[in-house]
Design an enzyme around this catalytic site. Sequence first.
Site, PDB file in Angstrom:
ATOM      1  N   ASP A  23       1.881 -22.143   6.529  1.00  0.00           N
ATOM      2  CA  ASP A  23       2.127 -21.128   7.568  1.00  0.00           C
ATOM      3  C   ASP A  23       2.084 -21.805   8.939  1.00  0.00           C
ATOM      4  OD1 ASP A  23       2.020 -18.967   9.317  1.00  0.00           O
ATOM      5  OD2 ASP A  23      -0.051 -18.429   8.787  1.00  0.00           O
ATOM      6  N   ASP A  27       0.645 -15.970  10.855  1.00  0.00           N
ATOM      7  CA  ASP A  27       0.634 -14.586  10.352  1.00  0.00           C
ATOM      8  C   ASP A  27       0.138 -14.511   8.907  1.00  0.00           C
ATOM      9  OD1 ASP A  27       2.760 -15.679   9.011  1.00  0.00           O
ATOM     10  OD2 ASP A  27       4.241 -14.198   9.664  1.00  0.00           O
ATOM     11  N   ASP A  31       6.094 -20.327   6.195  1.00  0.00           N
ATOM     12  CA  ASP A  31       7.356 -20.225   6.937  1.00  0.00           C
ATOM     13  C   ASP A  31       7.983 -21.613   7.116  1.00  0.00           C
ATOM     14  OD1 ASP A  31       5.798 -21.387   8.949  1.00  0.00           O
ATOM     15  OD2 ASP A  31       5.239 -19.431   9.757  1.00  0.00           O
ATOM     16  N   ASP A 198      19.884 -17.746  -9.628  1.00  0.00           N
ATOM     17  CA  ASP A 198      18.885 -16.835 -10.176  1.00  0.00           C
ATOM     18  C   ASP A 198      19.482 -15.982 -11.296  1.00  0.00           C
ATOM     19  OD1 ASP A 198      16.126 -15.582  -9.540  1.00  0.00           O
ATOM     20  OD2 ASP A 198      17.441 -13.836  -9.641  1.00  0.00           O
ATOM     21  N   GLU A 248      19.241 -20.754 -13.671  1.00  0.00           N
ATOM     22  CA  GLU A 248      18.067 -20.169 -14.322  1.00  0.00           C
ATOM     23  C   GLU A 248      18.580 -19.406 -15.541  1.00  0.00           C
ATOM     24  OE1 GLU A 248      14.333 -17.090 -13.826  1.00  0.00           O
ATOM     25  OE2 GLU A 248      16.267 -16.614 -12.960  1.00  0.00           O
TER      26      GLU A 248
HETATM   27  C1  GLC Z   1      14.304 -14.618 -11.384  1.00  0.00           C
HETATM   28  C2  GLC Z   1      13.296 -15.090 -10.363  1.00  0.00           C
HETATM   29  C3  GLC Z   1      12.220 -14.069 -10.253  1.00  0.00           C
HETATM   30  C4  GLC Z   1      12.827 -12.763  -9.787  1.00  0.00           C
HETATM   31  C5  GLC Z   1      13.963 -12.326 -10.709  1.00  0.00           C
HETATM   32  C6  GLC Z   1      14.802 -11.275 -10.065  1.00  0.00           C
HETATM   33  O1  GLC Z   1      13.795 -14.580 -12.658  1.00  0.00           O
HETATM   34  O2  GLC Z   1      12.824 -16.369 -10.703  1.00  0.00           O
HETATM   35  O3  GLC Z   1      11.193 -14.447  -9.382  1.00  0.00           O
HETATM   36  O4  GLC Z   1      11.856 -11.760  -9.747  1.00  0.00           O
HETATM   37  O5  GLC Z   1      14.848 -13.385 -11.002  1.00  0.00           O
HETATM   38  O6  GLC Z   1      15.571 -11.797  -9.013  1.00  0.00           O
END
Ligand code: GLC
Length: 524
Positions: A23, A27, A31, A198, A248
């Site tokens: 940080d 806050d 960041d 993602d 992912e």
């Molecule tokens: C992926 C991310 C996770 C998120 C999900 C929805 O699995 O790694 O953190 O909550 O997608 O975007």
Amino acid sequence: MTVATQWWRDAVIYQIYPRSFADGDGDGIGDLAGIRRRLGHLADLGVDAIWMSPWYPSPMADAGYDVADFRDIDPVFGTLAAARALISEAHAAGIRLIVDIVPNHVSSDHPWFAAAMAAPNAPERDYFWFRPGEAAPNSWRSEFGGPAWTRTADGDWYLHLFTPEQPDLNWEHPDVRAEFESILRFWFEAGVDGIRIDSAALLLKDPALPEVPEHGPHPYHDLDGVHEIYRSWRRLADGYPDRALIGEVWLPDAERFARYLRPDELHAAFNFDFLGCAWDPALLRACIDRTLHVHAAVGAPATWVLSNHDVTRHVTRYGRSDTTFSFATKREGTPVDLELGTRRARAAALLSLSLPGAAYVYQGEELGLWEHESIPAGLRQDPMWARSGHGRDGCRVPLPWSGDEPPFGFSPTEAADPWLPQPPEWKDLTVAAQTGDPSSMLELYRTAIRLRRAEPGLRSPEMAWLDTAPGALAYTRGPGFACVVNLSGAPIPLPDHESRLLASSPLDGELLPPDTAVWLRLRT
Ligand code: GLC
């Protein structure tokens, strides 16, 4: 002239979860200023790249995985100018930067969804999955628990595979495809080196919206058409030098997983098979073989992942009687032996950093952080916790940098409390406490990552199993290097070697104790 390096094939990639790294403005939330100030930590660690979890404007219903604007930075983290400065400072330190793109859904604050909600006949409804009806179109469940459909005030339903604040996009719509290609270009032109994608296998849905069958094709997971999207992303990425697409992809079927890594699709994907594998020699060996086999078939590099911002930290996992990971059985609160878990995590570091391919390090794993399982319910922030009773906050706690008490240098002095509480016991795990202590997890990672670059064997694409004692794993990399991991309950002898490079725990004379790994230089 730029030389094509294919750096993603053997890089060490460090995941920054920006809320919790450092940080800069006091806050209590991490960041960009904090990250820029602490880049030296990553240079000292020797990582090749950073993967930055989402930093975009977001109402933070899912900690930034609910994106309202993919071309800007949330004010809590900083500004676009600060992001550009970070990219160039990282590059100057020899570190590449990967951004996280979330194509399955947007935030309910995204202008498209706001427009879609403004009127029942708004054309923007076609960008999402709106359906009329007295009842929800089907009984699909959100990945976080609860129904995947929410009803609007005008009576339509919309789909969200995660929270209601994350409406799913309709990838059949050409505008959705064009928009994401434009977002990829925006970040490639800003100089980022890669994109982490993602929920990459979820984008397409069967438009008939059938129930999820017990057997047979899944209506929204891993639909064949999704590959065409990644082929077009690959064509786009190939227009820039040295850019990587990293998916992912959670898929139990290794062959289906590898389809994402065909030569004209993604460059790499996270190895969740390895992450979820038990601390068990036969299972790990089978997982490693399966991984190398399916990746070789498509010419893609394997990845080795132990932790991330979604899963129980592996010090904790490996300290339980059941060392596997799955979301369905997080085993939160079941007994854990942290000393054993740490010992195994040290051995696992030498395992994952010496297998052929790229290795991922989730922030704090280099400090040996464990899952903080006793965060009071009232302080928990993860929507998964509210919807299912399983939370991910325990792996997202702000990092301890220095000092004897919270916030452990996470924030400047006189700052607000960190957004999640840090355990007081982490005073022994700060970067400052571990630096220079040769027995610390941090120095183990630093040495291992340095050796990974320096030892010729560790740069070889080859790996071969060696015969060893039952309950152990032993393999060579090239002719001159071997790693032995003892997962049995008894000490074992080492193979013939020239010298010992690094051990995860002290050896017992010439014997390798249980839950210990060693790197050896072999006579050639
Ligand atoms: C992926 C991310 C996770 C998120 C999900 C929805 O699995 O790694 O953190 O909550 O997608 O975007």
